[in-house]
Design a protein around this motif. Structure first.
Motif, PDB file in Angstrom:
ATOM      1  N   CYS A   1      -7.696  -0.076  -6.337  1.00 37.96           N
ATOM      2  CA  CYS A   1      -6.384   0.028  -5.674  1.00 37.96           C
ATOM      3  C   CYS A   1      -5.265  -0.287  -6.662  1.00 37.96           C
ATOM      4  O   CYS A   1      -5.248  -1.355  -7.266  1.00 37.96           O
ATOM      5  CB  CYS A   1      -6.313  -0.939  -4.492  1.00 37.96           C
ATOM      6  SG  CYS A   1      -4.648  -1.004  -3.785  1.00 37.96           S
ATOM      7  N   PRO A   2      -4.305   0.632  -6.847  1.00 42.72           N
ATOM      8  CA  PRO A   2      -3.231   0.374  -7.816  1.00 42.72           C
ATOM      9  C   PRO A   2      -2.260  -0.716  -7.374  1.00 42.72           C
ATOM     10  O   PRO A   2      -1.468  -1.187  -8.176  1.00 42.72           O
ATOM     11  CB  PRO A   2      -2.515   1.726  -7.904  1.00 42.72           C
ATOM     12  CG  PRO A   2      -2.796   2.406  -6.616  1.00 42.72           C
ATOM     13  CD  PRO A   2      -4.168   1.958  -6.201  1.00 42.72           C
TER      14      PRO A   2
ATOM     15  N   CYS B   1       0.848  -1.207   0.000  1.00 40.57           N
ATOM     16  CA  CYS B   1       0.000   0.000   0.000  1.00 40.57           C
ATOM     17  C   CYS B   1       0.881   1.254   0.000  1.00 40.57           C
ATOM     18  O   CYS B   1       1.766   1.388   0.830  1.00 40.57           O
ATOM     19  CB  CYS B   1      -0.909  -0.005   1.232  1.00 40.57           C
ATOM     20  SG  CYS B   1      -1.710   1.584   1.515  1.00 40.57           S
ATOM     21  N   ILE B   2       0.611   2.158  -0.941  1.00 36.67           N
ATOM     22  CA  ILE B   2       1.414   3.394  -1.050  1.00 36.67           C
ATOM     23  C   ILE B   2       0.682   4.615  -0.487  1.00 36.67           C
ATOM     24  O   ILE B   2       1.134   5.744  -0.656  1.00 36.67           O
ATOM     25  CB  ILE B   2       1.821   3.666  -2.517  1.00 36.67           C
ATOM     26  CG1 ILE B   2       0.593   3.690  -3.448  1.00 36.67           C
ATOM     27  CG2 ILE B   2       2.861   2.657  -2.987  1.00 36.67           C
ATOM     28  CD1 ILE B   2       0.889   4.136  -4.873  1.00 36.67           C
ATOM     29  N   GLY B   3      -0.472   4.389   0.159  1.00 39.68           N
ATOM     30  CA  GLY B   3      -1.179   5.516   0.784  1.00 39.68           C
ATOM     31  C   GLY B   3      -1.693   6.540  -0.206  1.00 39.68           C
ATOM     32  O   GLY B   3      -1.737   7.735   0.102  1.00 39.68           O
ATOM     33  N   CYS B   4      -2.107   6.074  -1.382  1.00 39.06           N
ATOM     34  CA  CYS B   4      -2.528   7.026  -2.423  1.00 39.06           C
ATOM     35  C   CYS B   4      -3.910   7.620  -2.160  1.00 39.06           C
ATOM     36  O   CYS B   4      -4.219   8.714  -2.605  1.00 39.06           O
ATOM     37  CB  CYS B   4      -2.499   6.354  -3.791  1.00 39.06           C
ATOM     38  SG  CYS B   4      -3.693   5.007  -3.991  1.00 39.06           S
ATOM     39  N   GLY B   5      -4.768   6.857  -1.482  1.00 40.09           N
ATOM     40  CA  GLY B   5      -6.113   7.348  -1.181  1.00 40.09           C
ATOM     41  C   GLY B   5      -7.154   7.020  -2.237  1.00 40.09           C
ATOM     42  O   GLY B   5      -8.310   7.453  -2.116  1.00 40.09           O
TER      43      GLY B   5
ATOM     44  N   CYS C   1      -8.638   4.301  -2.674  1.00 42.02           N
ATOM     45  CA  CYS C   1      -9.681   3.498  -2.004  1.00 42.02           C
ATOM     46  C   CYS C   1     -10.721   4.410  -1.367  1.00 42.02           C
ATOM     47  O   CYS C   1     -11.935   4.171  -1.473  1.00 42.02           O
ATOM     48  CB  CYS C   1      -9.052   2.569  -0.963  1.00 42.02           C
ATOM     49  SG  CYS C   1      -7.827   3.351   0.097  1.00 42.02           S
TER      50      CYS C   1
HETATM   51  S1  SF4 Z   1      -5.902   2.447  -2.930  1.00 44.73           S
HETATM   52 FE1  SF4 Z   1      -4.587   0.749  -2.279  1.00 44.73          FE
HETATM   53  S2  SF4 Z   1      -2.523   1.592  -2.306  1.00 44.73           S
HETATM   54 FE2  SF4 Z   1      -3.918   3.342  -2.364  1.00 44.73          FE
HETATM   55  S3  SF4 Z   1      -4.175   3.891  -0.148  1.00 44.73           S
HETATM   56 FE3  SF4 Z   1      -5.838   2.515  -0.682  1.00 44.73          FE
HETATM   57  S4  SF4 Z   1      -5.084   0.467  -0.079  1.00 44.73           S
HETATM   58 FE4  SF4 Z   1      -3.289   1.806  -0.211  1.00 44.73          FE
END
Ligand code: SF4
Ligand code: FES
Length: 255
Positions: free
Chosen positions: A231-232, A166-170, A172
């Motif tokens: 989610c990427p 998970c890169i914390g992109c947001g 999701c």
């Molecule tokens: S979309 Fe995936 S990668 Fe991005 S914050 Fe959410 S869980 Fe993490």
């Protein structure tokens, strides 16, 4: 050799001066966009054109441009990170679009991610959730143990690594109709809960991170699965289920 014909596009882009002002869509035309360029390179060209015309460039977030940092938070034609799967916006190519197409570009929409300017949002809520427990506090400097000194089952190590992707992109949060951050928090809780080093503080961690998530105003998960689709990094819903199990056990044990 014949010259390659680029794309001629109409862009409807969200412009917003700051958090306090109301925003609106503005329309821009761009010509001869190479299908080999990335989506962010296309925006760079648009911004150069705007600057040359004496207009204000469009603010958007980016950093690594390699799918690592999670900064490039754009909602494109109604999808987080645009019309492809398993990639971030910086990995999106213009070959995914057709000549003459209209592309709608918006910032992430979530009460917990206020717009800073144009397409940039404030995702510091994620940082505060991480600060509430997304770490281990054992001192790992000096006297480093051999990696095999603490046996970890291969299946657990693989699942922890998958969650740590998970890169914390947001994306999701942006794609969830409830603005839920549970895929993100589930991934971070799982990444530590599956490893012996992270078990020591697992109870406190999940209670604190879930509380911080709620305090930031993220919604609850209602199992639509949209987050997993967008989610990427392919983070699985399984991590939300694990976070819920961790939370229930921690809540019962809290004393
Ligand atoms: S979309 Fe995936 S990668 Fe991005 S914050 Fe959410 S869980 Fe993490
Ligand atoms: S700019 Fe870093 S992931 Fe896109």
């Amino acid at each position: 050799m014949s010259a390659k014909k680029g794309l001629h596009l109409t862009l409807k882009i969200w412009r917003q001066k700051n958090t306090k002002t109301k925003g609106q869509f503005e329309t821009y035309k761009i010509s001869d966009v190479s299908t080999d360029s990335s989506f962010l390179e296309m925006l760079d060209i648009l911004n150069e054109n705007l600057i040359n015309d004496g207009k204000e460039p469009i603010a958007f977030d980016h950093d690594c441009r390699e799918g690592i940092c999670g900064m490039c938070s754009l909602y494109i034609n109604g999808r987080a990170h645009g019309p492809d799967t398993g990639i971030t916006t910086c990995q999106l190519h213009m070959r995914m679009f057709k000549d003459g197409e209209t592309i709608v570009i918006e910032p992430w929409r979530s009460a917990a991610f206020p717009v800073i300017k144009d397409l940039m949002v404030d995702r510091s809520a994620f940082d505060r959730v991480m600060a509430a427990g997304g770490f281990i506090s054992v001192n790992t400097s000096g006297n480093t143990l051999d990696a095999n000194a603490i046996p970890v089952p291969k299946e657990d190590a693989d699942k922890a690594m998958d969650a740590a992707a998970c890169i914390g992109c947001g994306a999701c949060v942006a794609t969830c109709k409830n603005g839920s951050a549970m895929l993100f928090v589930g991934a971070k809780v799982s990444q530590y809960a599956l490893l012996p080093q992270g078990r020591v503080e697992a109870t406190r961690r999940v209670l604190n991170m879930v509380k911080a998530m709620d305090d930031e105003g993220f919604g609850n998960c209602s199992n639509t699965g949209a987050c997993e689709v967008e989610c990427p990094k392919g983070i699985s819903l399984e991590n939300i289920a694990r976070m819920n199990r961790e939370y229930m056990a921690a809540y019962a044990d809290r004393g």
